[in-house]
Scaffold this motif. Structure first.
Motif, short mmCIF file in Angstrom:
data_model
loop_
_atom_site.label_atom_id
_atom_site.label_comp_id
_atom_site.label_asym_id
_atom_site.label_seq_id
_atom_site.Cartn_x
_atom_site.Cartn_y
_atom_site.Cartn_z
N UNK A 189 -17.95 -37.17 -1.90
CA UNK A 189 -18.24 -35.93 -1.15
C UNK A 189 -17.14 -35.56 -0.17
N UNK A 190 -16.54 -36.56 0.49
CA UNK A 190 -15.41 -36.28 1.38
C UNK A 190 -14.28 -35.62 0.59
N UNK A 191 -14.01 -36.14 -0.61
CA UNK A 191 -12.94 -35.56 -1.44
C UNK A 191 -13.29 -34.15 -1.90
N UNK A 192 -14.56 -33.92 -2.22
CA UNK A 192 -14.98 -32.56 -2.62
C UNK A 192 -14.74 -31.58 -1.48
N UNK A 193 -15.09 -31.97 -0.26
CA UNK A 193 -14.84 -31.10 0.89
C UNK A 193 -13.34 -30.93 1.11
N UNK A 194 -12.59 -32.01 0.94
CA UNK A 194 -11.13 -31.94 1.09
C UNK A 194 -10.54 -30.93 0.12
N UNK A 195 -11.00 -30.94 -1.13
CA UNK A 195 -10.46 -30.01 -2.13
C UNK A 195 -10.78 -28.56 -1.77
N UNK A 196 -12.00 -28.33 -1.30
CA UNK A 196 -12.40 -26.97 -0.92
C UNK A 196 -11.59 -26.46 0.27
N UNK A 197 -11.31 -27.34 1.21
CA UNK A 197 -10.51 -26.96 2.38
C UNK A 197 -9.05 -26.73 1.99
N UNK A 198 -8.52 -27.63 1.16
CA UNK A 198 -7.12 -27.51 0.74
C UNK A 198 -6.88 -26.25 -0.08
N UNK A 199 -7.89 -25.84 -0.85
CA UNK A 199 -7.76 -24.61 -1.65
C UNK A 199 -7.57 -23.37 -0.78
N UNK A 216 -7.13 -34.92 -8.89
CA UNK A 216 -7.21 -33.61 -8.27
C UNK A 216 -7.15 -32.53 -9.34
N UNK A 217 -7.75 -31.36 -9.09
CA UNK A 217 -7.69 -30.28 -10.08
C UNK A 217 -6.26 -29.80 -10.28
N UNK A 218 -5.93 -29.36 -11.48
CA UNK A 218 -4.55 -28.96 -11.79
C UNK A 218 -4.05 -27.82 -10.91
N UNK A 219 -4.97 -26.94 -10.45
CA UNK A 219 -4.54 -25.77 -9.68
C UNK A 219 -4.39 -26.07 -8.19
N UNK A 226 -11.62 -35.00 -15.33
CA UNK A 226 -11.19 -36.07 -16.23
C UNK A 226 -11.97 -35.98 -17.54
N UNK A 227 -11.27 -36.23 -18.62
CA UNK A 227 -11.90 -36.23 -19.94
C UNK A 227 -12.45 -37.61 -20.25
N UNK A 228 -13.44 -37.65 -21.12
CA UNK A 228 -14.04 -38.92 -21.52
C UNK A 228 -14.16 -38.96 -23.03
N UNK A 229 -13.67 -40.03 -23.62
CA UNK A 229 -13.65 -40.14 -25.08
C UNK A 229 -15.04 -40.15 -25.69
N UNK A 230 -16.05 -40.59 -24.90
CA UNK A 230 -17.39 -40.72 -25.46
C UNK A 230 -18.12 -39.40 -25.56
N UNK A 231 -17.63 -38.37 -24.86
CA UNK A 231 -18.40 -37.14 -24.79
C UNK A 231 -18.62 -36.52 -26.17
#
Length: 463
Positions: free
Chosen positions: A23-33, A53-56, A256-261
């Motif tokens: 959750x800290x990282x989710x908030x960090x991404x929203x703030x950094x955006x 981190x997201x590509x954008x 992230x991608x997952x081979x099992x999906x």
């Protein structure tokens, strides 16, 4: 400088549990955006295990600061850096090691000079550290308002917490002015009593950490939104007498991608709509061997299709279980693409420990909840969800927390297909627009940042 152009440098220091770091990282991404600089502080191995981190998002806006854990105990394994690396009875020792990060954190803050420090409950000493350096600080709680209010008041105008016995934590606290069932069951108290409530001769309790952090911070930021838990957020304002700033529900984003999906999706495509039980209990506190056996037999009895994420090889499934269930169920012993599974329309129910990140992910897709708590704040989350008819708790023995395979099967069938469970299905669908609303989430982050700008270190010189 116009405040809309003001860019902040925010240091974030979460507790060493992925249920906190994410959750800290989710908030960090929203703030950094929004163009602000984040220093995300943790230990080397934890940072390496965080999601990509997201590509954008420019990596220049989020800097990962690696502070090695000091070796304060020769008996503590060197590769342990998070709660997922240790058994529940060693978490208190990890907190003691975490406390030794105070000096390295101080050195980083001195050299980097951030505008704000956002700290987690375990770093009860962080407000003093920040104050000594002239840095405003926010206690960012990943716990919901009801849980935070249950812990206790810090305002001298409110009668202090005088709970002394385990039974005292099974009833509504006296400072909660409205009727509420948000309290622990007795077995849940016993599971957290020594670590969370009393502490021991070598370490302070979690309650002490919470209270000192909330007393010392300039503002309390909290995972939540006014449309969902307004009365609890208002109560926090009353019992702490300082600003309470909701930052939204912070739904998880995963790149992230997952081979099992691919194989899972093909299996899910073959199942009827809203018929599948998804089972996952997070990565922190796992069910015991006895509980795993009971859950397995309950899934078998239910005759419902299921996907069970069982991320451990320590426990065993009942003999012949996987053969008997045949193609009706999938057991995944590794990481699974939870967001994609929950997003598939064949999933009807999420059997969960009621950890809040899992709850948010379920409600983002309108999935009904069946709850089986394990530890920490999960009992309080479960009572809150039960009270609001969002989640149904599997019946358990009040003293020891035991439950039966019949109760597992009956609870799942009730919520997924019976008329009695329609209220849970309907409530989950009703909340989907709120939890999945990215514009509303953006609004909460915007408002939070406006407050931080107005009260930042040297704000008058920047605006």
């Amino acid at each position: 400088m116009d405040s809309s152009d003001q860019k902040l440098h925010i240091a974030m220091f979460p507790w060493l549990a992925f249920g906190h770091m994410i959750p800290y990282l989710e908030l960090a991404k929203l703030i950094a955006q929004k163009g602000h600089q984040i220093s995300f502080i943790s230990t080397p191995r934890n940072i390496e295990r965080l999601p990509q981190l997201p590509p954008n998002l420019s990596s220049s806006l989020i800097t990962f600061v690696k502070l090695p854990l000091p070796r304060v105990d020769d008996d503590f394994p060197e590769d342990v850096e998070a709660t997922t690396d240790v058994s529940q009875n060693k978490v208190m020792k990890l907190k003691k090691v975490y406390d030794a990060l105070q000096q390295p954190l101080t050195h980083f803050l001195e050299s980097s000079n951030p505008d704000w420090l956002l700290f987690d409950f375990a770093a009860y000493w962080a407000p003093t550290t920040a104050r000594n350096l002239g840095i405003p600080c926010a206690f960012f709680s990943i716990f919901i308002g009801a849980c935070l209010a249950f812990i206790g008041p810090t305002s001298p105008e409110i009668s202090p917490d005088d709970r002394k016995n385990p039974e005292d934590y099974t009833v509504q606290p006296k400072w909660v002015p409205f009727p509420s069932n948000v309290a622990f069951h007795l077995f849940e108290v016993h599971r957290v009593y020594l670590d969370s409530i009393t502490g021991d001769e070598s370490n302070v309790s979690d309650v002490y950490r919470f209270m000192e952090g909330m007393k010392g911070c300039d503002v309390i930021a909290i995972r939540g939104c006014m449309e969902f838990d307004l009365k609890w957020l208002r109560l926090l304002q009353d019992i702490h007498r300082k600003p309470i700033l909701p930052v939204g529900q912070l739904p998880t984003t995963n790149y992230e991608e997952n081979d099992r999906w691919g194989s899972m999706r093909e299996w899910l495509d073959r199942q009827p709509k809203a018929s599948v039980v998804y089972v996952a209990f997070g990565s922190e506190a796992m069910p015991s061997q006895e509980e795993i056996t009971t859950i397995a037999l309950g899934l078998e009895l239910s005759e419902l299709p299921f996907i069970w994420v069982l991320r451990t090889n320590v426990v065993m499934l009942p003999e012949g279980f996987e053969k008997r269930i045949g193609g009706r169920g999938l057991v995944c012993r590794s990481w699974a693409p939870q967001l994609k599974i929950l997003g598939h329309n064949s999933v009807g129910v999420f059997l969960s420990h009621s950890g809040w990140s899992s709850v948010v992910e379920a409600l983002t897709f309108g999935r009904a909840l069946v709850l089986l708590t394990m530890s920490n704040d999960q009992g309080l989350n479960a009572r809150f969800l039960e009270e609001m008819k969002i989640g149904y708790c599997i019946p358990r023995d009040e003293e020891d927390g035991s439950f039966t395979s019949d109760s597992v099967a009956e609870s799942l069938k009730l919520v997924i297909e019976m008329e009695e469970g329609k209220i849970y299905r309907d409530k989950a669908k009703e909340l989907k627009p709120l939890f999945g609303d990215r514009k509303k989430q953006d609004m909460y982050v915007h408002n939070f940042l406006e407050y931080l700008k107005a009260h930042a270190r040297n704000a008058s010189k920047k605006v």
